[in-house]
Write an enzyme that holds these catalytic residues in place. Structure first.
Site, PDB file in Angstrom:
ATOM      1  CD  GLU A 152      -2.863  -1.247   2.374  1.00 33.19           C
ATOM      2  OE1 GLU A 152      -2.791  -0.377   3.257  1.00 33.19           O
ATOM      3  OE2 GLU A 152      -3.712  -2.159   2.383  1.00 33.19           O
ATOM      4  CG  ASN A 195      -0.476  -7.055  -1.316  1.00 35.13           C
ATOM      5  OD1 ASN A 195      -1.071  -7.670  -2.205  1.00 35.13           O
ATOM      6  ND2 ASN A 195      -0.950  -6.956  -0.080  1.00 35.13           N
ATOM      7  CG  HIS A 231      -9.754  -6.494   1.311  1.00 41.78           C
ATOM      8  ND1 HIS A 231      -9.793  -7.660   2.041  1.00 41.78           N
ATOM      9  CD2 HIS A 231      -8.476  -6.064   1.359  1.00 41.78           C
ATOM     10  CE1 HIS A 231      -8.574  -7.915   2.519  1.00 41.78           C
ATOM     11  NE2 HIS A 231      -7.760  -6.969   2.115  1.00 41.78           N
ATOM     12  CD  GLU A 260      -4.239  -8.117   1.944  1.00 40.84           C
ATOM     13  OE1 GLU A 260      -5.144  -7.439   2.477  1.00 40.84           O
ATOM     14  OE2 GLU A 260      -3.040  -7.762   1.953  1.00 40.84           O
ATOM     15  CG  ASP A 262     -12.215  -9.858   2.620  1.00 40.78           C
ATOM     16  OD1 ASP A 262     -12.296  -8.868   1.866  1.00 40.78           O
ATOM     17  OD2 ASP A 262     -11.654  -9.806   3.740  1.00 40.78           O
TER      18      ASP A 262
HETATM   19  C1  XIL Z   1      -5.782  -6.358   8.553  1.00 36.48           C
HETATM   20  C2  XIL Z   1      -6.014  -7.535   9.498  1.00 36.48           C
HETATM   21  O1  XIL Z   1      -6.900  -8.433   8.874  1.00 36.48           O
HETATM   22  C3  XIL Z   1      -6.567  -7.049  10.813  1.00 36.48           C
HETATM   23  O2  XIL Z   1      -6.661  -8.126  11.736  1.00 36.48           O
HETATM   24  C4  XIL Z   1      -5.681  -5.942  11.390  1.00 36.48           C
HETATM   25  O3  XIL Z   1      -6.268  -5.430  12.569  1.00 36.48           O
HETATM   26  C5  XIL Z   1      -5.503  -4.833  10.366  1.00 36.48           C
HETATM   27  O4  XIL Z   1      -4.983  -5.376   9.157  1.00 36.48           O
HETATM   28  N1  XIL Z   1      -4.830  -4.760   3.806  1.00 36.48           N
HETATM   29  C6  XIL Z   1      -3.740  -5.482   4.236  1.00 36.48           C
HETATM   30  C7  XIL Z   1      -3.863  -6.331   5.435  1.00 36.48           C
HETATM   31  O5  XIL Z   1      -2.708  -5.495   3.548  1.00 36.48           O
HETATM   32  O6  XIL Z   1      -2.652  -6.432   6.141  1.00 36.48           O
HETATM   33  C8  XIL Z   1      -4.965  -5.867   6.350  1.00 36.48           C
HETATM   34  O7  XIL Z   1      -5.114  -6.815   7.403  1.00 36.48           O
HETATM   35  C9  XIL Z   1      -6.246  -5.671   5.587  1.00 36.48           C
HETATM   36  C10 XIL Z   1      -6.077  -4.652   4.499  1.00 36.48           C
END
Ligand code: XIL
Length: 347
Positions: A152, A195, A231, A260, A262
């Protein structure tokens, strides 16, 4: 055929189909075609819940620490490293024959207060970056398939790098190059990824991520791939913009991973909503499992019992392929069906 032979044949058919069903986990479907399907792991649930372990080991052939590898957890105080939870994930993966992604070495979030509030000259910040990456990557050398080296780093408006990041402020834009160079020196065999989120389709942020990784390559910085977090909201669909973006990244010779995934729904989750969600999962899997540049798809967790979504998106949740009781949801079935179908279309 005698009755005895018929009975024996029937018994054989039953046992064979039971065997096929048992072999028919997500990971079996993926592994048969050299693909990887994985999930983020909560190290506390891994330690405490046998159902969590059983499901994880049965269904996935790659995993990633959800929080255990992050700076605030793995490097909580100056010169102090806490590898225990991350090691437990790597050990579990080894016993189950799973690969491991490392997430993440350099990010502006989940930094401990001693870093965020510390005063660092540019040279001191570079020394910190170097010490952190060197210590963590060498601890896991040979055990990590791919690192999310930088997470990020690009601003949401696509204007360039995120200038509010600790690393940008203390070091400047070249912290990204440095991070990849150091990681590569320490573990030359690990695949190195950039990422990010919201850079999967078209738009300024996708363009900025593309320019970032192209620039890294042009400067000879070792980068192997790009992670799409994904996400997304239920109803999401892959469009031509996603195809075009994946193709231009692939044309650079870079690999892709959905890191990641979801698909969140507005709570309460009803059967209808979960059916809509399953179609988003189906569409995403259909796309990336068929696209030759994708190595893997990982969901961010796997059971709704342990998901970051309800904490971070008010009123939303139920975003993962297993429900809170570890029951397979329609999304799971869509993933499995589509993995098999799409991998067969892979060149
Ligand atoms: C999130 C975790 O799922 C949580 O448990 C934590 O509190 C915050 O981070 N992008 C990312 C991940 O790259 O590392 C993040 O994970 C979600 C968004």
């Amino acid at each position: 055929m005698s009755r005895a032979v018929r009975a024996a044949v029937a018994a054989l058919v039953v046992s064979l189909s039971a065997h096929v069903a048992a072999a028919n986990s997500l990971r079996d479907v993926a592994a048969a075609r050299g693909f990887f399907v994985g999930a983020a792991v909560d190290s506390t649930a891994l330690a405490k819940e046998s159902k969590y372990r059983t499901t994880l080991g049965r269904e996935f052939n790659v995993c990633v620490g959800e929080n255990a590898f992050k700076f605030e957890n793995i490097h909580p105080a100056p010169g102090m490293y806490a590898f225990g939870p991350a090691d437990s994930i790597v050990t579990f993966a080894e016993t189950k024959g799973m690969r491991v992604r490392g997430h993440t070495l350099v990010w502006y979030q989940q930094l401990p207060a001693w870093v965020r509030n510390g005063s660092f000259t540019r040279d001191e910040a570079i020394a910190l970056l170097r010490e952190h990456i060197t210590t963590v990557v060498s601890h896991f050398r040979g055990k990590i398939w791919a690192w999310d080296v930088v997470n990020e780093a690009v601003a949401d408006d696509g204007s360039g790098l995120r200038t509010t990041s600790f690393w940008y402020q203390k070091i400047g834009a070249d912290y990204v190059d440095l991070a990849f160079q150091i990681a590569h020196e320490v573990d030359p065999d690990a695949k190195l990824y950039y990422n990010d989120y919201g850079a999967e389709g078209d738009g300024a942020k996708s363009d900025a991520v593309f320019e970032l990784v192209r620039g890294l390559q042009q400067r000879g910085v070792p980068i192997d791939g790009v992670g799409w977090q994904m996400h997304v909201r239920s109803g999401f669909r892959i469009t031509d913009a996603h195809r075009a973006n994946a193709d231009r990244i692939a044309a650079l010779g870079l690999r892709l991973t959905v890191t990641e995934l979801d698909v969140r729904v507005v709570l309460p989750a009803t059967a209808e909503k979960l059916a809509v969600q399953a179609e988003s999962y189906r569409d995403i899997i259909a796309f990336c499992a068929a696209h030759p540049a994708f190595d893997a798809v990982l969901t961010w967790g796997f059971t709704d019992k342990h998901s970051w979504i309800p904490r971070f998106f008010k009123g939303e949740g139920a975003a993962l392929p297993f429900d809170a009781k570890y029951k397979r949801k329609p999304a799971y079935k869509a993933m499995k069906t589509e993995l098999a179908r799409a991998l067969n279309r892979r060149p």
